[in-house]
Motif scaffolding. Structure first.
Motif, PDB file in Angstrom:
ATOM      1  N   VAL A  49      -5.396   6.475  -1.667  1.00  0.00           N
ATOM      2  CA  VAL A  49      -4.855   5.344  -1.170  1.00  0.00           C
ATOM      3  C   VAL A  49      -3.984   4.600  -2.259  1.00  0.00           C
ATOM      4  CG1 VAL A  49      -4.991   3.010  -0.287  1.00  0.00           C
ATOM      5  CG2 VAL A  49      -6.290   4.990   0.622  1.00  0.00           C
ATOM      6  N   TYR A  50      -4.691   4.731  -3.585  1.00  0.00           N
ATOM      7  CA  TYR A  50      -4.045   4.172  -4.743  1.00  0.00           C
ATOM      8  C   TYR A  50      -2.840   4.896  -5.117  1.00  0.00           C
ATOM      9  CZ  TYR A  50      -3.361   2.893  -9.512  1.00  0.00           C
ATOM     10  OH  TYR A  50      -2.801   2.645 -10.827  1.00  0.00           O
ATOM     11  N   LEU A  51      -2.881   6.324  -4.956  1.00  0.00           N
ATOM     12  CA  LEU A  51      -1.947   7.119  -5.508  1.00  0.00           C
ATOM     13  C   LEU A  51      -0.659   6.773  -4.678  1.00  0.00           C
ATOM     14  CD1 LEU A  51      -3.769  10.163  -6.819  1.00  0.00           C
ATOM     15  CD2 LEU A  51      -2.383   8.519  -8.123  1.00  0.00           C
ATOM     16  N   LEU A  52      -1.053   6.910  -3.207  1.00  0.00           N
ATOM     17  CA  LEU A  52       0.015   6.673  -2.250  1.00  0.00           C
ATOM     18  C   LEU A  52       0.657   5.424  -2.506  1.00  0.00           C
ATOM     19  CD1 LEU A  52       1.618   7.729   0.344  1.00  0.00           C
ATOM     20  CD2 LEU A  52      -0.432   6.729   1.687  1.00  0.00           C
ATOM     21  N   GLN A  53       0.078   4.368  -2.822  1.00  0.00           N
ATOM     22  CA  GLN A  53       0.378   3.111  -3.014  1.00  0.00           C
ATOM     23  C   GLN A  53       1.318   3.085  -4.145  1.00  0.00           C
ATOM     24  OE1 GLN A  53      -2.101  -0.394  -4.597  1.00  0.00           O
ATOM     25  NE2 GLN A  53      -2.053  -0.744  -2.511  1.00  0.00           N
ATOM     26  N   GLN A  54       1.232   3.714  -5.217  1.00  0.00           N
ATOM     27  CA  GLN A  54       1.816   3.797  -6.472  1.00  0.00           C
ATOM     28  C   GLN A  54       3.272   4.403  -6.205  1.00  0.00           C
ATOM     29  OE1 GLN A  54       0.823   1.626  -9.024  1.00  0.00           O
ATOM     30  NE2 GLN A  54      -0.354   1.273  -7.429  1.00  0.00           N
ATOM     31  N   VAL A  55       3.185   5.491  -5.267  1.00  0.00           N
ATOM     32  CA  VAL A  55       4.321   6.553  -5.064  1.00  0.00           C
ATOM     33  C   VAL A  55       5.325   5.823  -4.201  1.00  0.00           C
ATOM     34  CG1 VAL A  55       4.931   8.333  -3.880  1.00  0.00           C
ATOM     35  CG2 VAL A  55       3.137   8.650  -5.223  1.00  0.00           C
ATOM     36  N   LEU A  56       4.687   4.888  -3.397  1.00  0.00           N
ATOM     37  CA  LEU A  56       5.618   3.960  -2.525  1.00  0.00           C
ATOM     38  C   LEU A  56       6.210   2.839  -3.129  1.00  0.00           C
ATOM     39  CD1 LEU A  56       3.446   3.827   0.801  1.00  0.00           C
ATOM     40  CD2 LEU A  56       5.379   5.382   0.610  1.00  0.00           C
ATOM     41  N   LEU A  57       5.599   2.362  -4.034  1.00  0.00           N
ATOM     42  CA  LEU A  57       6.042   1.318  -4.709  1.00  0.00           C
ATOM     43  C   LEU A  57       7.219   1.855  -5.752  1.00  0.00           C
ATOM     44  CD1 LEU A  57       5.889  -1.682  -6.083  1.00  0.00           C
ATOM     45  CD2 LEU A  57       4.157  -1.068  -7.776  1.00  0.00           C
ATOM     46  N   ALA A  58       6.985   2.899  -6.423  1.00  0.00           N
ATOM     47  CA  ALA A  58       8.021   3.686  -7.327  1.00  0.00           C
ATOM     48  C   ALA A  58       9.004   4.017  -6.511  1.00  0.00           C
ATOM     49  CB  ALA A  58       7.518   4.735  -7.927  1.00  0.00           C
ATOM     50  N   PRO A  83      17.384  -8.199  -6.302  1.00  0.00           N
ATOM     51  CA  PRO A  83      16.233  -8.347  -5.412  1.00  0.00           C
ATOM     52  C   PRO A  83      14.941  -7.501  -6.118  1.00  0.00           C
ATOM     53  CG  PRO A  83      17.911  -7.569  -4.159  1.00  0.00           C
ATOM     54  CD  PRO A  83      18.664  -7.411  -5.595  1.00  0.00           C
ATOM     55  N   ALA A  84      15.333  -6.325  -7.041  1.00  0.00           N
ATOM     56  CA  ALA A  84      14.184  -5.514  -7.820  1.00  0.00           C
ATOM     57  C   ALA A  84      13.455  -6.609  -8.658  1.00  0.00           C
ATOM     58  CB  ALA A  84      14.846  -4.628  -8.658  1.00  0.00           C
ATOM     59  N   ALA A  85      13.792  -7.857  -9.061  1.00  0.00           N
ATOM     60  CA  ALA A  85      12.985  -8.799  -9.626  1.00  0.00           C
ATOM     61  C   ALA A  85      12.100  -9.210  -8.898  1.00  0.00           C
ATOM     62  CB  ALA A  85      13.944  -9.888 -10.504  1.00  0.00           C
ATOM     63  N   GLY A  86      12.237  -9.561  -7.602  1.00  0.00           N
ATOM     64  CA  GLY A  86      11.331 -10.078  -6.649  1.00  0.00           C
ATOM     65  C   GLY A  86      10.164  -9.150  -6.397  1.00  0.00           C
ATOM     66  N   ILE A  87      10.591  -7.810  -6.121  1.00  0.00           N
ATOM     67  CA  ILE A  87       9.722  -6.692  -5.838  1.00  0.00           C
ATOM     68  C   ILE A  87       8.678  -6.511  -7.002  1.00  0.00           C
ATOM     69  CG2 ILE A  87       9.495  -4.317  -5.316  1.00  0.00           C
ATOM     70  CD1 ILE A  87      10.601  -5.738  -3.076  1.00  0.00           C
TER      71      ILE A  87
END
Length: 204
Positions: A49-58, A83-87
Motif C-alpha cells: 500500500v505504501y509503495l502504491l501510495q508513493q507511485v501515485l503521489l509521484a 498547483p504543485a505547491a499545494g499538492i
C-alpha cells in the motif's frame, strides 16, 4: 494425542518457550517486531500500500507540475498559479515527511517535461525543500488539523504559505541563476510572480 499435546505445552511453558508451545498445538509461530508487535501478514500488505501510495503521489506531482506551465507568463516564464505547491504541502502534511522522495521524483519528471538541462534538478529540489519546510511548520503548529476546522488552523496555513512561498521564490531565482538560464527581465516581478503562484497553489 490431546493429552500428549497438553503435556508438551506444559513442559514448553515451563521452559518459557511460548512460541514453541503454540507450535505444539499446530499454531503458526508469531513473529515479533522491534516494538513487540505481531509482524505476520499485515507487513507485506502495508508495504504494498505504501509503495502504491508513493507511485501515485509521484505521478500526480508530475502531472500537476506539467500543467503549471499553462499559467506561465510570457515575460518572466514564471507561473502565476502553481498547483504543485499545494499538492506537495498537503502530501507531506498528511502522509508525513517520508513521502518526500516521491514528491521529488514527480516534480523532477514534470519539470524535465517543461525545461531541459540542469534546471529541472534544481527546481525539483527547491519544490521539495519548500514542501518539507511547509509541512514541518504545519505539523508543529499547536493542534493543527488539515481540515481547517478552526480559525487557528487557517491562520497557521496562511502563515506557512507566506513563508514557504517566499522561500520557494528565492530558491527558484537562485536555481535559475545557477543553471545559467537567462535571468528574468525584472527580478522583482519574477520573484513576486513566483511567490504569488506558489501561495495561490498552496491555498487552493
Amino acid at each position: 494425542r490431546a493429552g500428549e499435546r497438553r503435556r508438551a505445552r506444559q513442559r514448553q511453558l515451563e521452559r518459557g518457550d511460548a512460541a514453541g508451545a503454540g507450535a505444539a498445538e499446530g499454531e503458526a509461530p508469531t513473529v515479533r517486531g522491534r516494538d513487540g508487535g505481531d509482524d505476520r501478514g499485515p507487513v507485506p500488505a502495508a508495504r504494498a500500500v505504501y509503495l502504491l501510495q508513493q507511485v501515485l503521489l509521484a505521478a500526480l506531482m508530475a502531472a500537476v507540475t506539467w500543467v503549471g506551465r499553462f499559467f506561465m507568463g510570457s515575460e518572466t516564464g514564471v507561473s502565476w498559479l502553481w498547483p504543485a505547491a499545494g499538492i506537495g504541502l498537503s502530501a507531506l502534511t498528511i502522509l508525513g515527511l517520508r513521502a518526500w522522495p516521491a514528491l521529488f521524483i514527480g516534480s523532477l519528471i514534470g519539470r524535465a517535461a517543461i525545461s531541459p538541462g540542469d534546471l529541472p534538478w534544481l527546481l525539483a529540489s527547491v519544490d521539495t525543500i519548500e514542501a518539507v519546510v511547509g509541512a514541518l511548520l504545519l505539523r508543529s503548529w499547536p493542534g493543527f488539523r488539515p481540515d481547517l476546522s478552526r480559525l487557528g488552523d487557517a491562520f497557521g496555513l496562511l502563515l506557512a504559505t507566506i513563508l514557504t512561498a517566499s522561500l520557494g521564490a528565492l530558491g527558484g531565482a537562485l536555481a535559475v541563476l545557477a543553471s545559467g538560464t537567462p535571468p528574468w527581465p525584472s527580478i522583482g516581478r519574477g520573484l513576486a510572480t513566483w511567490m504569488v503562484g506558489d501561495g495561490m497553489g498552496a491555498l487552493l
